[in-house]
Design an enzyme around this catalytic site. Structure first.
Site: not given
Ligand code: ASP
Length: 358
Positions: A30, A73-75, A105-106, A293-294
Protein backbone atom coordinates in the site's frame (compact mmCIF):
# COMPACT_ATOMS: atom_id res chain seq x y z
CA UNK A 1 11.64 -16.39 -11.32
CA UNK A 2 13.81 -13.37 -12.05
CA UNK A 3 12.78 -10.05 -10.57
CA UNK A 4 13.61 -6.97 -12.65
CA UNK A 5 14.51 -3.76 -10.83
CA UNK A 6 14.60 -0.09 -11.67
CA UNK A 7 17.25 1.93 -9.86
CA UNK A 8 17.10 5.57 -8.81
CA UNK A 9 19.55 7.61 -6.78
CA UNK A 10 18.35 10.36 -4.51
CA UNK A 11 20.66 12.72 -2.67
CA UNK A 12 18.48 14.31 -0.04
CA UNK A 13 20.87 16.97 1.20
CA UNK A 14 20.89 20.27 -0.65
CA UNK A 15 23.75 21.72 1.38
CA UNK A 16 26.64 19.24 1.52
CA UNK A 17 27.44 15.78 0.21
CA UNK A 18 25.98 13.27 2.68
CA UNK A 19 28.32 10.74 4.26
CA UNK A 20 25.66 8.13 5.01
CA UNK A 21 24.30 5.84 2.32
CA UNK A 22 21.08 3.89 2.52
CA UNK A 23 19.72 1.29 0.12
CA UNK A 24 15.93 1.20 -0.11
CA UNK A 25 14.41 -1.93 -1.60
CA UNK A 26 10.89 -1.16 -2.71
CA UNK A 27 8.81 -4.31 -3.16
CA UNK A 28 5.26 -2.91 -3.28
CA UNK A 29 2.32 -2.85 -0.90
CA UNK A 30 0.00 0.00 0.00
CA UNK A 31 2.78 2.48 0.87
CA UNK A 32 3.87 2.88 -2.73
CA UNK A 33 0.49 3.52 -4.27
CA UNK A 34 -0.68 6.85 -5.71
CA UNK A 35 -3.98 7.85 -7.26
CA UNK A 36 -3.80 8.43 -11.01
CA UNK A 37 -5.91 11.06 -12.80
CA UNK A 38 -8.88 8.67 -12.75
CA UNK A 39 -8.61 8.11 -9.00
CA UNK A 40 -7.29 4.57 -9.41
CA UNK A 41 -4.41 3.37 -7.20
CA UNK A 42 -1.26 2.58 -9.20
CA UNK A 43 2.34 1.89 -8.09
CA UNK A 44 4.42 4.95 -7.40
CA UNK A 45 7.53 6.00 -9.36
CA UNK A 46 10.14 6.15 -6.64
CA UNK A 47 12.33 8.68 -8.39
CA UNK A 48 9.54 11.18 -7.55
CA UNK A 49 9.75 10.55 -3.82
CA UNK A 50 11.00 14.07 -3.02
CA UNK A 51 7.72 15.47 -4.40
CA UNK A 52 5.78 13.38 -1.94
CA UNK A 53 8.08 13.76 1.05
CA UNK A 54 9.92 17.09 0.79
CA UNK A 55 11.12 16.79 4.40
CA UNK A 56 13.44 13.98 3.26
CA UNK A 57 15.85 16.79 2.36
CA UNK A 58 16.60 17.36 6.01
CA UNK A 59 18.01 13.86 6.48
CA UNK A 60 21.21 14.39 4.48
CA UNK A 61 21.38 10.90 3.07
CA UNK A 62 22.63 9.35 -0.10
CA UNK A 63 19.76 7.04 -1.01
CA UNK A 64 19.66 4.41 -3.73
CA UNK A 65 16.29 2.87 -4.45
CA UNK A 66 15.97 -0.55 -6.03
CA UNK A 67 12.33 -0.93 -7.02
CA UNK A 68 10.70 -4.16 -8.11
CA UNK A 69 9.78 -3.27 -11.68
CA UNK A 70 6.41 -4.82 -10.96
CA UNK A 71 5.64 -3.96 -7.34
CA UNK A 72 3.64 -6.67 -5.60
CA UNK A 73 0.97 -6.95 -2.97
CA UNK A 74 2.69 -8.80 -0.16
CA UNK A 75 0.06 -11.56 -0.27
CA UNK A 76 1.98 -12.73 -3.36
CA UNK A 77 5.36 -12.86 -1.60
CA UNK A 78 7.08 -16.25 -1.57
CA UNK A 79 10.53 -17.57 -0.59
CA UNK A 80 11.98 -16.57 -3.97
CA UNK A 81 11.25 -12.93 -3.09
CA UNK A 82 13.00 -13.43 0.26
CA UNK A 83 16.00 -14.83 -1.55
CA UNK A 84 16.02 -11.81 -3.90
CA UNK A 85 15.72 -9.25 -1.09
CA UNK A 86 18.32 -11.07 1.03
CA UNK A 87 20.72 -11.34 -1.90
CA UNK A 88 20.39 -7.64 -2.69
CA UNK A 89 21.31 -6.79 0.89
CA UNK A 90 24.13 -9.34 0.95
CA UNK A 91 25.72 -8.21 -2.32
CA UNK A 92 25.41 -4.50 -1.42
CA UNK A 93 26.34 -4.96 2.23
CA UNK A 94 29.66 -3.10 2.17
CA UNK A 95 28.39 -0.22 0.04
CA UNK A 96 25.66 1.01 2.41
CA UNK A 97 25.35 1.96 6.06
CA UNK A 98 21.84 0.62 6.34
CA UNK A 99 18.91 -0.88 4.45
CA UNK A 100 15.21 -0.04 4.36
CA UNK A 101 12.77 -2.54 2.87
CA UNK A 102 9.40 -1.14 1.80
CA UNK A 103 6.92 -3.97 1.90
CA UNK A 104 3.19 -4.63 2.16
CA UNK A 105 2.07 -5.12 5.71
CA UNK A 106 0.18 -8.40 5.21
CA UNK A 107 3.25 -10.65 5.14
CA UNK A 108 5.88 -8.21 6.38
CA UNK A 109 6.45 -10.18 9.60
CA UNK A 110 7.16 -13.35 7.56
CA UNK A 111 9.63 -11.51 5.30
CA UNK A 112 11.36 -9.74 8.20
CA UNK A 113 11.68 -13.09 10.02
CA UNK A 114 13.05 -14.81 6.92
CA UNK A 115 15.61 -12.08 6.24
CA UNK A 116 16.76 -12.16 9.88
CA UNK A 117 17.60 -15.87 9.55
CA UNK A 118 19.14 -15.45 6.10
CA UNK A 119 21.72 -12.84 7.13
CA UNK A 120 23.86 -14.52 9.78
CA UNK A 121 26.15 -12.14 11.69
CA UNK A 122 24.29 -9.07 10.43
CA UNK A 123 25.86 -5.91 11.82
CA UNK A 124 23.92 -3.24 9.97
CA UNK A 125 20.30 -2.10 10.22
CA UNK A 126 17.69 -3.68 7.96
CA UNK A 127 14.46 -1.81 8.67
CA UNK A 128 11.17 -2.95 7.16
CA UNK A 129 8.30 -0.52 6.88
CA UNK A 130 5.11 0.06 4.92
CA UNK A 131 1.86 1.90 5.41
CA UNK A 132 -1.84 1.44 6.01
CA UNK A 133 -2.72 4.30 3.62
CA UNK A 134 -1.06 5.02 0.26
CA UNK A 135 1.57 7.75 0.07
CA UNK A 136 -0.74 9.89 -2.11
CA UNK A 137 -3.44 9.99 0.55
CA UNK A 138 -3.46 13.18 2.66
CA UNK A 139 -3.64 11.26 5.95
CA UNK A 140 -1.12 8.63 4.89
CA UNK A 141 1.15 7.10 7.51
CA UNK A 142 3.69 6.39 4.73
CA UNK A 143 5.65 9.62 5.18
CA UNK A 144 6.31 9.29 8.89
CA UNK A 145 7.00 5.56 8.63
CA UNK A 146 9.50 6.00 5.79
CA UNK A 147 11.30 9.02 7.24
CA UNK A 148 11.70 7.46 10.67
CA UNK A 149 12.77 4.11 9.18
CA UNK A 150 15.47 5.98 7.22
CA UNK A 151 16.56 7.83 10.31
CA UNK A 152 16.80 4.60 12.33
CA UNK A 153 18.67 2.83 9.52
CA UNK A 154 21.23 5.65 9.42
CA UNK A 155 21.69 6.38 13.13
CA UNK A 156 25.09 5.62 14.60
CA UNK A 157 26.69 6.16 17.97
CA UNK A 158 30.50 6.19 18.03
CA UNK A 159 30.43 5.22 14.35
CA UNK A 160 28.46 2.04 15.12
CA UNK A 161 24.87 1.49 13.95
CA UNK A 162 22.41 1.70 16.81
CA UNK A 163 20.11 -1.04 15.46
CA UNK A 164 22.30 -3.68 13.76
CA UNK A 165 19.44 -6.13 13.26
CA UNK A 166 16.32 -6.79 11.17
CA UNK A 167 13.45 -4.75 12.58
CA UNK A 168 10.02 -3.45 11.64
CA UNK A 169 9.30 0.24 12.15
CA UNK A 170 5.61 1.09 12.11
CA UNK A 171 3.45 3.73 13.76
CA UNK A 172 6.04 4.99 16.27
CA UNK A 173 7.41 1.64 17.36
CA UNK A 174 10.48 -0.30 16.32
CA UNK A 175 10.08 -4.05 16.85
CA UNK A 176 12.40 -6.97 16.30
CA UNK A 177 11.40 -8.39 12.90
CA UNK A 178 11.26 -12.01 13.96
CA UNK A 179 9.20 -11.17 17.07
CA UNK A 180 6.58 -9.11 15.21
CA UNK A 181 3.08 -9.88 14.07
CA UNK A 182 0.52 -7.95 12.06
CA UNK A 183 -2.39 -7.45 14.44
CA UNK A 184 -4.46 -4.68 12.86
CA UNK A 185 -5.77 -4.00 9.37
CA UNK A 186 -7.72 -0.75 9.92
CA UNK A 187 -5.89 1.35 12.49
CA UNK A 188 -2.35 2.63 12.03
CA UNK A 189 -0.81 0.53 14.82
CA UNK A 190 -0.51 -2.58 12.65
CA UNK A 191 2.29 -4.47 14.44
CA UNK A 192 2.95 -5.86 17.88
CA UNK A 193 5.64 -7.92 19.52
CA UNK A 194 3.90 -9.53 22.46
CA UNK A 195 6.86 -11.46 23.81
CA UNK A 196 9.71 -8.98 23.37
CA UNK A 197 10.06 -5.30 24.33
CA UNK A 198 10.06 -2.69 21.59
CA UNK A 199 13.55 -1.75 20.38
CA UNK A 200 12.67 1.94 20.14
CA UNK A 201 9.79 4.32 20.34
CA UNK A 202 9.56 7.51 18.36
CA UNK A 203 7.94 10.66 19.66
CA UNK A 204 9.63 14.02 19.75
CA UNK A 205 12.86 11.98 19.95
CA UNK A 206 13.56 8.39 19.00
CA UNK A 207 14.21 6.61 22.29
CA UNK A 208 16.23 3.45 21.82
CA UNK A 209 15.91 0.53 24.21
CA UNK A 210 19.61 -0.27 23.84
CA UNK A 211 19.76 -3.27 26.14
CA UNK A 212 17.17 -5.16 24.06
CA UNK A 213 18.85 -4.59 20.70
CA UNK A 214 20.57 -7.66 19.26
CA UNK A 215 24.30 -7.32 18.56
CA UNK A 216 26.52 -9.82 16.84
CA UNK A 217 30.07 -10.27 18.07
CA UNK A 218 32.50 -8.13 16.15
CA UNK A 219 34.67 -9.38 13.30
CA UNK A 220 32.32 -12.05 12.01
CA UNK A 221 31.66 -12.13 8.29
CA UNK A 222 28.13 -11.89 6.98
CA UNK A 223 26.92 -15.36 5.93
CA UNK A 224 24.06 -15.70 3.48
CA UNK A 225 21.46 -18.46 3.81
CA UNK A 226 19.33 -18.49 0.68
CA UNK A 227 17.61 -21.88 0.54
CA UNK A 228 14.14 -22.75 1.76
CA UNK A 229 12.40 -26.10 1.94
CA UNK A 230 8.69 -25.41 1.48
CA UNK A 231 7.63 -28.99 2.24
CA UNK A 232 6.09 -27.86 5.49
CA UNK A 233 2.59 -27.19 6.74
CA UNK A 234 0.90 -25.36 9.61
CA UNK A 235 -1.58 -27.53 11.49
CA UNK A 236 -3.77 -25.24 13.57
CA UNK A 237 -5.83 -27.00 16.22
CA UNK A 238 -9.45 -26.19 16.94
CA UNK A 239 -12.05 -28.02 19.02
CA UNK A 240 -13.73 -30.44 16.64
CA UNK A 241 -10.76 -30.97 14.32
CA UNK A 242 -11.31 -34.34 12.64
CA UNK A 243 -9.13 -37.43 12.45
CA UNK A 244 -9.41 -37.18 8.65
CA UNK A 245 -8.09 -33.62 8.64
CA UNK A 246 -5.11 -34.55 10.84
CA UNK A 247 -4.30 -37.68 8.84
CA UNK A 248 -4.77 -35.84 5.54
CA UNK A 249 -2.19 -33.26 6.56
CA UNK A 250 0.31 -35.77 7.90
CA UNK A 251 0.08 -37.78 4.68
CA UNK A 252 0.92 -34.87 2.36
CA UNK A 253 3.56 -36.28 -0.04
CA UNK A 254 7.17 -35.23 0.71
CA UNK A 255 6.16 -33.47 3.92
CA UNK A 256 9.23 -32.74 6.10
CA UNK A 257 7.92 -30.41 8.78
CA UNK A 258 4.74 -29.51 10.66
CA UNK A 259 4.29 -26.37 12.70
CA UNK A 260 1.63 -27.47 15.17
CA UNK A 261 -0.33 -24.46 16.43
CA UNK A 262 -1.51 -25.62 19.83
CA UNK A 263 -3.55 -24.11 22.63
CA UNK A 264 -2.19 -22.11 25.57
CA UNK A 265 1.20 -23.29 26.73
CA UNK A 266 1.46 -25.96 24.04
CA UNK A 267 -1.56 -28.16 24.75
CA UNK A 268 -3.41 -30.50 22.41
CA UNK A 269 -6.03 -33.27 22.53
CA UNK A 270 -4.89 -36.46 24.28
CA UNK A 271 -6.97 -38.88 22.16
CA UNK A 272 -5.18 -41.75 20.48
CA UNK A 273 -6.66 -40.86 17.07
CA UNK A 274 -4.81 -37.54 17.35
CA UNK A 275 -1.52 -38.60 18.96
CA UNK A 276 -0.91 -41.83 17.03
CA UNK A 277 -0.64 -40.24 13.54
CA UNK A 278 1.69 -37.56 14.94
CA UNK A 279 3.89 -40.24 16.47
CA UNK A 280 3.99 -42.12 13.16
CA UNK A 281 4.95 -38.91 11.38
CA UNK A 282 7.88 -38.39 13.75
CA UNK A 283 8.96 -42.00 13.24
CA UNK A 284 8.98 -41.31 9.48
CA UNK A 285 11.37 -38.38 10.09
CA UNK A 286 8.87 -35.51 9.94
CA UNK A 287 9.80 -32.66 12.27
CA UNK A 288 6.94 -31.36 14.42
CA UNK A 289 7.38 -27.94 16.05
CA UNK A 290 4.94 -26.85 18.74
CA UNK A 291 4.03 -23.15 18.80
CA UNK A 292 1.13 -21.62 20.65
CA UNK A 293 -1.93 -19.91 19.24
CA UNK A 294 -1.56 -17.37 22.09
CA UNK A 295 0.41 -14.31 20.96
CA UNK A 296 1.81 -13.94 24.49
CA UNK A 297 3.53 -16.51 26.71
CA UNK A 298 5.31 -19.63 25.57
CA UNK A 299 5.11 -23.34 24.94
CA UNK A 300 6.03 -25.38 28.00
CA UNK A 301 5.54 -29.04 27.07
CA UNK A 302 4.84 -31.22 30.09
CA UNK A 303 3.33 -28.46 32.21
CA UNK A 304 -0.14 -29.91 31.56
CA UNK A 305 -1.06 -33.52 30.92
CA UNK A 306 -2.34 -32.33 27.52
CA UNK A 307 1.17 -31.64 26.30
CA UNK A 308 3.03 -34.53 27.96
CA UNK A 309 2.27 -36.90 25.07
CA UNK A 310 3.68 -34.45 22.54
CA UNK A 311 6.86 -34.07 24.54
CA UNK A 312 7.23 -37.85 25.01
CA UNK A 313 6.98 -38.57 21.27
CA UNK A 314 9.62 -35.96 20.35
CA UNK A 315 7.62 -32.90 19.31
CA UNK A 316 9.96 -29.88 19.53
CA UNK A 317 8.81 -27.16 21.93
CA UNK A 318 8.92 -23.82 20.10
CA UNK A 319 9.04 -21.65 23.26
CA UNK A 320 7.67 -18.19 22.33
CA UNK A 321 8.34 -18.30 18.58
CA UNK A 322 5.80 -16.44 16.48
CA UNK A 323 4.17 -18.47 13.73
CA UNK A 324 5.99 -16.24 11.21
CA UNK A 325 9.38 -16.98 12.75
CA UNK A 326 8.55 -20.68 13.17
CA UNK A 327 7.59 -21.16 9.51
CA UNK A 328 10.57 -19.28 8.06
CA UNK A 329 13.13 -20.77 10.45
CA UNK A 330 11.89 -24.30 9.79
CA UNK A 331 12.05 -23.76 6.00
CA UNK A 332 15.68 -22.60 6.22
CA UNK A 333 16.84 -25.26 8.68
CA UNK A 334 15.17 -28.07 6.69
CA UNK A 335 16.80 -26.81 3.49
CA UNK A 336 20.24 -26.95 5.11
CA UNK A 337 20.04 -30.06 7.30
CA UNK A 338 19.04 -33.63 6.65
CA UNK A 339 20.05 -35.09 10.01
CA UNK A 340 17.13 -35.08 12.48
CA UNK A 341 19.29 -34.35 15.54
CA UNK A 342 20.95 -31.39 13.80
CA UNK A 343 17.56 -30.04 12.77
CA UNK A 344 16.32 -30.34 16.34
CA UNK A 345 19.32 -28.68 17.86
CA UNK A 346 19.14 -25.75 15.43
CA UNK A 347 15.41 -25.34 16.02
CA UNK A 348 15.78 -25.06 19.79
CA UNK A 349 18.64 -22.55 19.56
CA UNK A 350 17.89 -18.87 19.25
CA UNK A 351 19.64 -17.81 16.02
CA UNK A 352 19.19 -14.06 16.31
CA UNK A 353 16.91 -13.34 19.23
CA UNK A 354 13.73 -14.89 17.81
CA UNK A 355 12.93 -16.97 20.89
CA UNK A 356 13.45 -17.02 24.62
CA UNK A 357 15.60 -19.86 25.89
CA UNK A 358 14.83 -20.94 29.46
N1 ASP B 1 -2.34 -5.99 0.89
C1 ASP B 1 -1.28 -5.04 1.16
C2 ASP B 1 0.03 -5.78 1.17
O1 ASP B 1 0.35 -6.43 2.11
C3 ASP B 1 -1.53 -4.35 2.45
C4 ASP B 1 -0.47 -3.34 2.83
O2 ASP B 1 0.44 -3.02 2.12
O3 ASP B 1 -0.56 -2.84 3.93
O4 ASP B 1 0.76 -5.70 0.20
Amino acid sequence: MKIEYTTSTIITSAVKAPDTSILIIYTGGTLGMVHNENGVLIPFDFSLIMDHIPSLRQLELNITVLSFQTPIDSSNVNPQHWREIGEKIYTNYDKYDGFVVLHGTDTMAFSASAISFMLENLQKPVIFTGAQLPISSSRSDARENLITALEIASTKINKKPVVPEVAIYFDSVLLRGNRSKKVESQQFDAFESENYPMLAESGVDINYNHKFIHRTEQKKDLIFHGSFDTNIVVLKLFPGISKEAVEGIINIPNLRGIVLETYGSGNAPTHDWFLTPLKKAIEKGIIILNVSQCPGGKVDQGRYETSEGLHAMGVIGGSDLTIEAAVTKLMIVLAEEKNIENIKSRMIESICGEMSIN
